[in-house]
Design an enzyme around this catalytic site. Structure first.
Site, PDB file in Angstrom:
ATOM      1  CG  HIS A  55      -2.084  -0.940   1.149  1.00  0.00           C
ATOM      2  ND1 HIS A  55      -1.899  -2.295   0.994  1.00  0.00           N
ATOM      3  CD2 HIS A  55      -3.433  -0.755   1.229  1.00  0.00           C
ATOM      4  CE1 HIS A  55      -3.081  -2.897   0.991  1.00  0.00           C
ATOM      5  NE2 HIS A  55      -4.027  -1.989   1.114  1.00  0.00           N
ATOM      6  CG  HIS A 100      -6.041  -1.253  -2.026  1.00  0.00           C
ATOM      7  ND1 HIS A 100      -6.803  -0.323  -2.708  1.00  0.00           N
ATOM      8  CD2 HIS A 100      -6.848  -1.773  -1.050  1.00  0.00           C
ATOM      9  CE1 HIS A 100      -8.024  -0.278  -2.163  1.00  0.00           C
ATOM     10  NE2 HIS A 100      -8.072  -1.145  -1.179  1.00  0.00           N
ATOM     11  CD  GLU A 131     -12.216  -6.711   2.820  1.00  0.00           C
ATOM     12  OE1 GLU A 131     -12.578  -6.074   3.836  1.00  0.00           O
ATOM     13  OE2 GLU A 131     -11.111  -6.560   2.279  1.00  0.00           O
ATOM     14  CB  CYS A 133     -10.861   2.107   4.467  1.00  0.00           C
ATOM     15  SG  CYS A 133     -11.763   0.541   4.581  1.00  0.00           S
ATOM     16  CB  CYS A 134     -15.903   2.420   6.069  1.00  0.00           C
ATOM     17  SG  CYS A 134     -15.785   0.933   5.028  1.00  0.00           S
TER      18      CYS A 134
END
Length: 656
Positions: free
Chosen positions: A153, A203, A319, A403-404
């Site tokens: 990442h 990602h 996911e 993250c959300c």
């Protein structure tokens, strides 16, 4: 606090010079930046204010006090070889929070919030290495390990840094974070593209962020780098933990070159970020390979793999996506971030094609799949968004992988980005959200004011006030649901055919328009004080699904306007699973309140199954059942809920 506005999204900036570099965008039209739009909307304005206060305060507390995210930057600055705290991608949450702060400072100026952002930016800048590299995890565990695992990442975090930097510059005019982001982007370009060193980002995110940097600076170095990252996929270059663990490069959309991809695969958020970047490159370069691939993959998502809420990614295992039509209700994963990504991707597809159907999907994801991720209080969140619950689902304060919360915060706060579009000969009105803006059409400034009580009512009033008479085409999106098309394709259909039509008036009288790509187009010479009135029929409609979608067999969902509804126990004596919706059901609407949120509820007199008085049998009786917009459920504690309501009784389940 003085906010210097508007700063145009096309302002030329570069650490090297201010010259235009190479490619000129050829998108059909440009989105109007949030920095040029003031949202006054009755529905959205309170949510923008809630994000600017409660949501961002939660982000700050979690980022600064309850985790080591900010401390990691301080540790790098001290240079004393201290231990990294948290997960290797935690820097991204700092950047996403900063991006949300940037949008919120435009929506709701706050001197203390701006001061906090500047404080964070100083710490970020101090952690940047002399060669431009910036990542607290690798700087603290050992720079010799950087750029060795494609999954870790590093470029994902870089992308979120770039997005935050562009947003903060557009609100405040402050360059510090933008200069940091440019130096990091230049480091990445020199390390990989210019050195011809293969790299597949594990990602995706860097691609869409580089396009934002390109549109901001007009330096085609970033366009070339975004295109280069896209072109790395599907060529066997991918190596690292996720390739080893999953044994299938489709997990991160690396099985085929992007231009050869035809089906949606793998992790949903990764896919959305990748395709957002690819659609933006395609819209800018008109590369036929990307254009064809994006349209084909989009159809695979929307025609076979999208929930009625606009949510995507049914499987918690990866996911993401499983097989076509696998859209279970109670076990739906439907990550909030994936719905946020649907908004991003569909905006770029609209810019690529000029077709309104992409905004239809964007609107569905925005009002349902994404907005559901944020509580009415602004400080509780859903990671996943199921379409049915036995009463076990509750919103959370935060998550280990966080993250959300910051993602939904930055989406809501950046709402102004999605309302309007323009070019030198026209204005596009994509979302019906009360707002003000001033657009330059040719050499003329055209102030525009939109007033509406959408989504509760279908009337929209647009007032234009050009300083002098100005010819242009005004394009008003006519949502697909007005024409009995709930979403593009045939995955869903309305069970009720409607003959109600929309109307358009100019200065109180019917006006001629042509329908083009889902827009009502009014071409004329406009003058000060012209008023357009659009009226959309807001009927209650039952939605049915293709038989292949087994989870919706013999069931209907309820929709009104852009909103999908659900039945929740909190409104129905604790019950949501014990009812039937016969074919001839009549629905009524009424003003309703869910905690502090005024909504329009839908009610019907339905057969409800319950125990007899002595408990020795079950009885069916007609009762008034109340349905509420899906985005407001689970705000009053745990409660059973259903979106897809049965039309036939197939089995009876007895519980205590």
């Amino acid at each position: 606090m003085t906010i210097r506005l508007p700063i145009l999204a096309t302002l030329l900036v570069s650490t090297v010079n201010l010259a235009t570099h190479g490619q000129v965008p050829v998108r059909r039209f440009e989105p109007v930046s949030f920095s040029q739009v003031t949202v006054t909307d009755h529905f959205w304005r309170p949510k923008l204010d809630k994000v600017a206060t409660a949501t961002l305060q939660a982000c700050i507390v979690q980022t600064e006090q309850k985790s080591g995210r900010i401390r990691n930057f301080e540790k790098v600055q001290r240079g004393k070889h201290e231990k990294h705290e948290g997960i290797y991608y935690d820097d991204s949450d700092v950047y996403k929070a900063l991006e949300a702060i940037a949008y919120s400072l435009k929506n709701r100026p706050d001197a203390e919030l701006e001061k906090k952002a500047d404080e964070w930016i100083d710490k970020i800048a101090a952690a940047q290495q002399p060669d431009g590299y910036l990542n607290t995890y690798y700087t603290l565990v050992g720079l010799d390990k950087r750029w060795t695992d494609m999954e870790k990442h590093e470029d994902y975090c870089a992308g979120h840094l770039i997005e935050a930097a562009v947003a903060y510059y557009n609100t405040t005019g402050k360059r510090k974070l933008l200069d940091v982001a440019i130096r990091f982007a230049d480091h990445i370009d020199a390390t990989f593209r210019q050195a011809n060193r293969p790299w597949v980002t594990g990602h995706q995110e860097i691609e869409l962020a580089l396009m934002k940097l390109y549109h901001q600076t007009r330096n085609d170095r970033y366009l070339k780098l975004a295109d280069w990252f896209l072109d790395q996929r599907g060529r066997g270059f991918g190596k690292g933990k996720i390739w080893d663990d999953w044994k299938n490069p489709d997990y991160c959309q690396d099985g085929l070159p992007v231009k050869a991809q035809k089906e949606i695969t793998g992790h949903a958020v990764r896919a959305m970020y990748l395709y957002t970047g690819a659609a933006d490159v395609a819209a800018t370069t008109q590369d036929a390979g990307y254009m064809n691939a994006m349209k084909t993959v989009w159809e695979d998502v929307v025609y076979r793999n999208m929930y009625i809420t606009g949510g995507i990614g049914s499987s918690g295992k990866n996911e993401g996506f499983s097989v076509d039509y696998d859209l279970p209700n109670e076990s739906a994963y439907c990550e909030t971030c994936a719905s946020v990504g649907m908004v991003f991707w569909n905006q770029r597809m609209n810019l690529l094609t000029g077709e309104a159907k992409y905004i239809d999907v964007l609107e569905r994801s925005l009002y349902n799949g994404a907005l559901d991720g944020l509580s009415l209080s602004g400080d509780r969140f859903f990671y996943g968004n199921p379409l049915a619950s036995s009463g076990n689902n509750a919103r959370s304060e935060w998550f280990g992988t966080a993250c959300c919360p910051s993602n939904i915060a930055r989406l809501v706060a950046s709402l102004g980005d999605y309302i309007y579009g323009k070019n030198d000969s026209g204005i596009w009105v994509n979302l019906y959200i009360g707002s003000n803006t001033t657009l330059k059409i040719g050499k003329a400034d055209v102030p525009l004011q939109m007033e509406t009580n959408y989504p509760w009512e279908g009337s929209v009033r647009l007032t234009v006030n050009p300083a002098r008479k100005t010819p242009y085409a005004l394009r008003l999106r006519i949502p697909g649901w007005v024409s009995n098309v709930p979403v593009p394709g045939d995955l869903y259909r309305f069970a009720d055919e409607s003959k109600a039509a929309f109307t358009v008036k100019l200065n109180g009288k019917p006006v001629e328009y042509k329908e083009e790509n889902g827009y009502a187009v009014i071409s004329r010479t406009w003058q000060k004080g012209d008023v357009i009135e659009l009226n959309l029929p807001m009927e209650v409609k039952r939605v049915a699904a293709r038989k292949e979608l087994v989870a919706a067999n013999d069931r209907v969902a309820i929709q009104r306007g852009p909103l999908v509804y659900c039945v929740e126990g909190a409104d129905n004596n604790g019950q949501a699973w014990n009812l039937l919706v016969p074919d001839q059901t009549t629905f009524t609407t009424q003003a309703y309140q869910v905690l502090t949120e005024p909504v329009v509820a839908i009610q019907a007199n339905l057969p409800v199954v319950g125990p007899s008085a002595d408990g020795t049998s079950v009885v069916t009786e007609k009762k008034t059942v109340t349905a509420i917009p899906y985005y407001v459920w689970a705000n009053r504690g745990k409660s059973p809920m259903q979106v897809w309501l049965p039309t036939k009784a197939k089995q009876v389940k007895l519980v205590d």
